[in-house]
Every structure is written in C-alpha cells, then in structure tokens.
Design a protein around this motif. Structure first.
Motif, PDB file in Angstrom:
ATOM      1  N   GLU A  64     -14.296   0.125   3.251  1.00 37.99           N
ATOM      2  CA  GLU A  64     -14.239   1.588   3.212  1.00 37.99           C
ATOM      3  C   GLU A  64     -12.935   2.108   3.819  1.00 37.99           C
ATOM      4  O   GLU A  64     -12.286   2.988   3.258  1.00 37.99           O
ATOM      5  CB  GLU A  64     -15.435   2.169   3.957  1.00 37.99           C
ATOM      6  N   GLN A  65     -12.519   1.532   4.955  1.00 34.07           N
ATOM      7  CA  GLN A  65     -11.278   1.970   5.592  1.00 34.07           C
ATOM      8  C   GLN A  65     -10.056   1.641   4.728  1.00 34.07           C
ATOM      9  O   GLN A  65      -9.129   2.440   4.626  1.00 34.07           O
ATOM     10  CB  GLN A  65     -11.131   1.326   6.978  1.00 34.07           C
ATOM     11  N   MET A  66     -10.067   0.481   4.088  1.00 36.89           N
ATOM     12  CA  MET A  66      -8.948   0.115   3.214  1.00 36.89           C
ATOM     13  C   MET A  66      -8.878   1.059   2.014  1.00 36.89           C
ATOM     14  O   MET A  66      -7.793   1.456   1.594  1.00 36.89           O
ATOM     15  CB  MET A  66      -9.091  -1.336   2.756  1.00 36.89           C
ATOM     16  N   THR A  67     -10.022   1.431   1.483  1.00 41.28           N
ATOM     17  CA  THR A  67     -10.059   2.370   0.364  1.00 41.28           C
ATOM     18  C   THR A  67      -9.534   3.730   0.792  1.00 41.28           C
ATOM     19  O   THR A  67      -8.736   4.349   0.078  1.00 41.28           O
ATOM     20  CB  THR A  67     -11.498   2.511  -0.175  1.00 41.28           C
ATOM     21  N   ASN A  68      -9.930   4.183   1.959  1.00 43.62           N
ATOM     22  CA  ASN A  68      -9.452   5.470   2.466  1.00 43.62           C
ATOM     23  C   ASN A  68      -7.941   5.453   2.706  1.00 43.62           C
ATOM     24  O   ASN A  68      -7.248   6.416   2.384  1.00 43.62           O
ATOM     25  CB  ASN A  68     -10.186   5.842   3.755  1.00 43.62           C
ATOM     26  N   MET A  69      -7.433   4.346   3.264  1.00 48.24           N
ATOM     27  CA  MET A  69      -5.985   4.245   3.486  1.00 48.24           C
ATOM     28  C   MET A  69      -5.231   4.219   2.165  1.00 48.24           C
ATOM     29  O   MET A  69      -4.183   4.849   2.029  1.00 48.24           O
ATOM     30  CB  MET A  69      -5.655   2.982   4.292  1.00 48.24           C
ATOM     31  N   SER A  70      -5.761   3.506   1.199  1.00 43.88           N
ATOM     32  CA  SER A  70      -5.123   3.436  -0.117  1.00 43.88           C
ATOM     33  C   SER A  70      -5.049   4.822  -0.749  1.00 43.88           C
ATOM     34  O   SER A  70      -4.018   5.211  -1.298  1.00 43.88           O
ATOM     35  CB  SER A  70      -5.885   2.476  -1.018  1.00 43.88           C
ATOM     36  N   ASP A  71      -6.144   5.578  -0.653  1.00 41.33           N
ATOM     37  CA  ASP A  71      -6.157   6.935  -1.194  1.00 41.33           C
ATOM     38  C   ASP A  71      -5.146   7.826  -0.477  1.00 41.33           C
ATOM     39  O   ASP A  71      -4.436   8.613  -1.109  1.00 41.33           O
ATOM     40  CB  ASP A  71      -7.558   7.549  -1.084  1.00 41.33           C
ATOM     41  N   ALA A  72      -5.066   7.696   0.846  1.00 38.83           N
ATOM     42  CA  ALA A  72      -4.131   8.521   1.620  1.00 38.83           C
ATOM     43  C   ALA A  72      -2.683   8.183   1.273  1.00 38.83           C
ATOM     44  O   ALA A  72      -1.847   9.082   1.123  1.00 38.83           O
ATOM     45  CB  ALA A  72      -4.374   8.328   3.116  1.00 38.83           C
ATOM     46  N   ILE A  73      -2.380   6.912   1.116  1.00 39.31           N
ATOM     47  CA  ILE A  73      -1.016   6.509   0.752  1.00 39.31           C
ATOM     48  C   ILE A  73      -0.672   7.005  -0.644  1.00 39.31           C
ATOM     49  O   ILE A  73       0.444   7.458  -0.897  1.00 39.31           O
ATOM     50  CB  ILE A  73      -0.859   4.976   0.872  1.00 39.31           C
ATOM     51  N   GLN A  74      -1.638   6.937  -1.551  1.00 37.67           N
ATOM     52  CA  GLN A  74      -1.409   7.427  -2.916  1.00 37.67           C
ATOM     53  C   GLN A  74      -1.113   8.925  -2.906  1.00 37.67           C
ATOM     54  O   GLN A  74      -0.188   9.390  -3.581  1.00 37.67           O
ATOM     55  CB  GLN A  74      -2.635   7.128  -3.791  1.00 37.67           C
ATOM     56  N   LYS A  75      -1.867   9.694  -2.133  1.00 38.48           N
ATOM     57  CA  LYS A  75      -1.637  11.139  -2.042  1.00 38.48           C
ATOM     58  C   LYS A  75      -0.274  11.441  -1.426  1.00 38.48           C
ATOM     59  O   LYS A  75       0.430  12.350  -1.871  1.00 38.48           O
ATOM     60  CB  LYS A  75      -2.744  11.801  -1.219  1.00 38.48           C
ATOM     61  N   LEU A  76       0.114  10.688  -0.403  1.00 37.90           N
ATOM     62  CA  LEU A  76       1.422  10.879   0.229  1.00 37.90           C
ATOM     63  C   LEU A  76       2.553  10.584  -0.751  1.00 37.90           C
ATOM     64  O   LEU A  76       3.520  11.340  -0.849  1.00 37.90           O
ATOM     65  CB  LEU A  76       1.549   9.984   1.460  1.00 37.90           C
TER      66      LEU A  76
END
Length: 148
Positions: A64-76
């Motif tokens: 879950e944390q890796m998915t959240n980080m991936s989403d945040a990096i994609q948005k950035l």
C-alpha cells in the motif's frame, strides 16, 4: 457445511479473466481480497499462525505504501512537466549569452543575468537584469559567473 464462493464458478471465471486482461498487475485491493478470502476459508482446526498473519499484513502495508509513493511521484512528475516556468526557474541568477538583431540586420551577442522567468502564451521568456526579455530559443550560453 462450507459454502462455495460464486466467483469460483467457470462462468464467472471466464468473465473475470477478460477483466484481468485489462489489468495484468495486482494492486493493493486485490491483495486484500486474497487475504480476506484466505481468512474466510481457513481450516478452523488449524488456523493461520500469528506470525504468518502478521507477515501477510506487513506485506500488504508495504504494498500500500509503495502504491501511494508511486502515485505521488507520478503526480509530481506530471505537475512539473505541465509547468515549463518551473523547468526554467533554475536559470534565475545565472548569466546568459544570447543573440540580438539590430535594425541593420546584423546580429550580435549580449550577456546579462536572468532576473525572472515568465510565460507569454505558449512561449517562455527570460526577463534579464539589463531589461531585455528574450526567448529561451535565443540563448547561446549559460554560466554561473559573468563572462570576462
């Protein structure tokens, strides 16, 4: 008597496979469904050991944390690519050399420090300390110090 999960029927499996082909990767929701199904269908005479359960929950939390980080990096990444002013903001305070054209048609070169970056329509302009406004296309050199 245990009941059979309807998702295990052949008819439903064919529909599930067509949906799986759309997304070949498992996400955190899929992992949680698998874990819940495993807990519901475990043998009551031999339940899952605490260590196994904690290990699986840790794996779920990590996923879950890796998915959240991936989403945040994609948005950035998307935000930075959509804002070209941000891309050129690192030039503020640097010396740039650029080509200029006179009324006679002759070209020359000027050097000045970048004071600001602005966007006019679809073009990015650098506002220089000497008062000039130039397009990023006319830059011939960028340096940290004034050229001598």
């Amino acid at each position: 008597m245990p009941s059979i999960d309807p998702s295990l029927y052949l008819q439903t499996q064919n529909q599930s496979k067509s949906q799986e082909s759309k997304s070949a990767t498992l996400g955190k929701d899929d992992f949680l469904k698998i874990l819940m199904t495993q807990l519901q269908n475990q043998d009551p005479t031999s339940p899952m050991k605490d260590k196994e359960f904690i290990s699986q929950m840790t794996s779920f939390s990590t996923l879950e944390q890796m998915t959240n980080m991936s989403d945040a990096i994609q948005k950035l990444t998307e935000a930075q690519s959509e804002a070209p002013v941000v891309r050129y903001s690192n030039m503020i305070g640097k010396q740039v050399s650029y080509e200029i054209s006179n009324e006679n048609g002759t070209t020359g070169s000027e050097t000045s420090k970048v004071a600001a970056v602005s966007k006019k329509g679809e073009k990015i302009e650098l506002e220089l300390a000497n008062g000039d406004r130039i397009s990023t296309n006319s830059i011939t050199r960028v340096s940290n110090e004034a050229s001598e």
